[in-house]
Design a protein around this motif. Structure first.
Motif, mmCIF file in Angstrom:
data_model
loop_
_atom_site.group_PDB
_atom_site.id
_atom_site.type_symbol
_atom_site.label_atom_id
_atom_site.label_comp_id
_atom_site.label_asym_id
_atom_site.label_seq_id
_atom_site.Cartn_x
_atom_site.Cartn_y
_atom_site.Cartn_z
ATOM 1 N N GLU A 128 -27.082 -65.342 60.183
ATOM 2 C CA GLU A 128 -26.095 -65.216 59.103
ATOM 3 C C GLU A 128 -25.519 -63.803 59.049
ATOM 4 O OE1 GLU A 128 -28.410 -66.480 55.741
ATOM 5 O OE2 GLU A 128 -27.762 -68.571 55.950
ATOM 6 N N ALA A 129 -26.373 -62.800 59.247
ATOM 7 C CA ALA A 129 -25.908 -61.411 59.225
ATOM 8 C C ALA A 129 -24.961 -61.141 60.393
ATOM 9 C CB ALA A 129 -27.100 -60.458 59.272
ATOM 10 N N GLU A 130 -25.294 -61.651 61.566
ATOM 11 C CA GLU A 130 -24.410 -61.448 62.719
ATOM 12 C C GLU A 130 -23.077 -62.163 62.505
ATOM 13 O OE1 GLU A 130 -24.173 -61.981 67.559
ATOM 14 O OE2 GLU A 130 -26.085 -62.352 66.565
ATOM 15 N N ALA A 131 -23.138 -63.381 61.960
ATOM 16 C CA ALA A 131 -21.904 -64.128 61.687
ATOM 17 C C ALA A 131 -21.022 -63.364 60.702
ATOM 18 C CB ALA A 131 -22.228 -65.518 61.148
ATOM 19 N N GLU A 132 -21.623 -62.805 59.666
ATOM 20 C CA GLU A 132 -20.856 -62.039 58.683
ATOM 21 C C GLU A 132 -20.282 -60.766 59.283
ATOM 22 O OE1 GLU A 132 -19.715 -62.923 55.682
ATOM 23 O OE2 GLU A 132 -20.582 -64.848 56.214
ATOM 24 N N SER A 133 -20.948 -60.212 60.291
ATOM 25 C CA SER A 133 -20.418 -59.001 60.922
ATOM 26 C C SER A 133 -19.252 -59.319 61.863
ATOM 27 C CB SER A 133 -21.524 -58.265 61.689
ATOM 28 O OG SER A 133 -21.893 -58.974 62.851
ATOM 29 N N ILE A 134 -19.180 -60.553 62.355
ATOM 30 C CA ILE A 134 -18.096 -60.970 63.252
ATOM 31 C C ILE A 134 -16.845 -61.358 62.473
ATOM 32 C CG2 ILE A 134 -17.381 -62.783 64.868
ATOM 33 C CD1 ILE A 134 -20.231 -62.765 65.958
ATOM 34 N N ARG A 135 -17.010 -61.966 61.323
ATOM 35 C CA ARG A 135 -15.879 -62.497 60.557
ATOM 36 C C ARG A 135 -14.755 -61.482 60.295
ATOM 37 N NH1 ARG A 135 -16.710 -67.624 58.513
ATOM 38 N NH2 ARG A 135 -15.252 -67.325 56.815
ATOM 39 N N PRO A 136 -15.046 -60.212 59.983
ATOM 40 C CA PRO A 136 -13.948 -59.254 59.744
ATOM 41 C C PRO A 136 -13.103 -58.964 60.992
ATOM 42 C CG PRO A 136 -15.993 -58.427 58.807
ATOM 43 C CD PRO A 136 -16.339 -59.630 59.607
ATOM 44 N N ASN A 137 -13.631 -59.262 62.176
ATOM 45 C CA ASN A 137 -12.889 -59.012 63.418
ATOM 46 C C ASN A 137 -11.813 -60.066 63.678
ATOM 47 O OD1 ASN A 137 -14.761 -56.970 63.766
ATOM 48 N ND2 ASN A 137 -15.998 -58.126 65.214
ATOM 49 N N ILE A 138 -11.855 -61.155 62.926
ATOM 50 C CA ILE A 138 -10.954 -62.281 63.147
ATOM 51 C C ILE A 138 -9.879 -62.276 62.060
ATOM 52 C CG2 ILE A 138 -10.821 -64.797 63.342
ATOM 53 C CD1 ILE A 138 -13.842 -64.716 64.098
ATOM 54 N N PRO A 139 -8.594 -62.361 62.459
ATOM 55 C CA PRO A 139 -7.518 -62.380 61.454
ATOM 56 C C PRO A 139 -7.707 -63.517 60.437
ATOM 57 C CG PRO A 139 -6.605 -62.067 63.643
ATOM 58 C CD PRO A 139 -8.071 -62.378 63.823
ATOM 59 N N ALA A 140 -7.299 -63.273 59.211
ATOM 60 C CA ALA A 140 -7.540 -64.196 58.094
ATOM 61 C C ALA A 140 -6.989 -65.601 58.347
ATOM 62 C CB ALA A 140 -6.959 -63.629 56.811
ATOM 63 N N PHE A 141 -5.785 -65.718 58.904
ATOM 64 C CA PHE A 141 -5.209 -67.054 59.106
ATOM 65 C C PHE A 141 -5.976 -67.835 60.174
ATOM 66 C CE2 PHE A 141 -2.996 -64.457 62.168
ATOM 67 C CZ PHE A 141 -2.752 -65.282 63.264
ATOM 68 N N ILE A 142 -6.528 -67.157 61.148
ATOM 69 C CA ILE A 142 -7.332 -67.830 62.172
ATOM 70 C C ILE A 142 -8.681 -68.211 61.584
ATOM 71 C CG2 ILE A 142 -8.501 -67.508 64.396
ATOM 72 C CD1 ILE A 142 -6.124 -65.688 65.180
ATOM 73 N N LEU A 143 -9.256 -67.324 60.800
ATOM 74 C CA LEU A 143 -10.544 -67.589 60.167
ATOM 75 C C LEU A 143 -10.460 -68.763 59.193
ATOM 76 C CD1 LEU A 143 -13.381 -66.473 60.289
ATOM 77 C CD2 LEU A 143 -12.790 -64.921 58.443
ATOM 78 N N SER A 144 -9.361 -68.870 58.467
ATOM 79 C CA SER A 144 -9.228 -69.999 57.537
ATOM 80 C C SER A 144 -9.102 -71.316 58.298
ATOM 81 C CB SER A 144 -8.054 -69.793 56.582
ATOM 82 O OG SER A 144 -6.835 -69.815 57.273
ATOM 83 N N HIS A 145 -8.402 -71.305 59.427
ATOM 84 C CA HIS A 145 -8.307 -72.506 60.272
ATOM 85 C C HIS A 145 -9.696 -72.868 60.801
ATOM 86 C CE1 HIS A 145 -6.312 -75.375 62.942
ATOM 87 N NE2 HIS A 145 -7.118 -74.941 63.901
ATOM 88 N N HIS A 146 -10.431 -71.864 61.252
ATOM 89 C CA HIS A 146 -11.809 -72.068 61.725
ATOM 90 C C HIS A 146 -12.666 -72.703 60.626
ATOM 91 C CE1 HIS A 146 -15.892 -71.042 63.044
ATOM 92 N NE2 HIS A 146 -16.033 -70.489 61.847
ATOM 93 N N ASP A 147 -12.608 -72.140 59.419
ATOM 94 C CA ASP A 147 -13.426 -72.641 58.314
ATOM 95 C C ASP A 147 -13.085 -74.085 57.960
ATOM 96 O OD1 ASP A 147 -14.790 -70.216 58.158
ATOM 97 O OD2 ASP A 147 -13.509 -69.437 56.546
ATOM 98 N N ARG A 148 -11.792 -74.438 58.001
ATOM 99 C CA ARG A 148 -11.391 -75.828 57.710
ATOM 100 C C ARG A 148 -11.991 -76.791 58.734
ATOM 101 N NH1 ARG A 148 -6.421 -73.519 56.579
ATOM 102 N NH2 ARG A 148 -5.627 -74.039 58.642
ATOM 103 N N ILE A 149 -11.933 -76.415 60.002
ATOM 104 C CA ILE A 149 -12.471 -77.293 61.045
ATOM 105 C C ILE A 149 -13.987 -77.405 60.925
ATOM 106 C CG2 ILE A 149 -12.809 -77.503 63.550
ATOM 107 C CD1 ILE A 149 -9.967 -76.494 63.902
ATOM 108 N N ARG A 150 -14.653 -76.280 60.661
ATOM 109 C CA ARG A 150 -16.117 -76.306 60.517
ATOM 110 C C ARG A 150 -16.537 -77.174 59.331
ATOM 111 N NH1 ARG A 150 -19.421 -74.821 64.662
ATOM 112 N NH2 ARG A 150 -20.992 -74.984 63.047
#
Length: 114
Positions: free
Chosen positions: A35-57
């Motif tokens: 979980e800590a590693e995942a949280e450290s990766i999330r800021p590296n990904i642009p918000a619009f891509i991250l939101s698309h990722h979260d919807r699919i997950r």
């Protein structure tokens, strides 16, 4: 935005979330590390891509998919001919027109030329 590094981060984020989901209990050292590693990766990904990722997950699927023999390994639908060279270059993020996963090219997975 460097598409290759964003794709690598998305692939790693999917792996970590699969690991986190595999734990039956919400506590534990390995789960907290993932979980800590995942949280450290999330800021590296642009918000619009991250939101698309979260919807699919949230739908229970991975947000990235490799392409083998020009077939998306998430939905098993053929990748359109026009998208193949863009996917091979990896200079931009490409989305499967059927399932919405971000597609990536990995020669070692048996992808043939366009």
């Amino acid at each position: 935005m460097d598409a290759k590094s964003v794709m690598q981060d998305l692939i790693r984020l999917n792996e970590l979330q699969d690991t986190i989901d595999s734990f039956k209990t919400p506590r534990g050292k390995k789960r907290k590390e993932a979980e800590a590693e995942a949280e450290s990766i999330r800021p590296n990904i642009p918000a619009f891509i991250l939101s698309h990722h979260d919807r699919i997950r949230k739908l229970g699927r991975k947000s990235t998919s490799n392409v083998v023999n020009w077939v998306c390994q998430s939905c098993f639908i053929a990748v359109p001919v026009g998208s193949r060279s863009r996917i091979m270059k990896g200079d931009d993020l490409n989305i499967c027109e059927n399932c919405g996963a971000y597609l990536y090219y990995s020669p070692q997975d048996g992808v043939t030329s366009p």
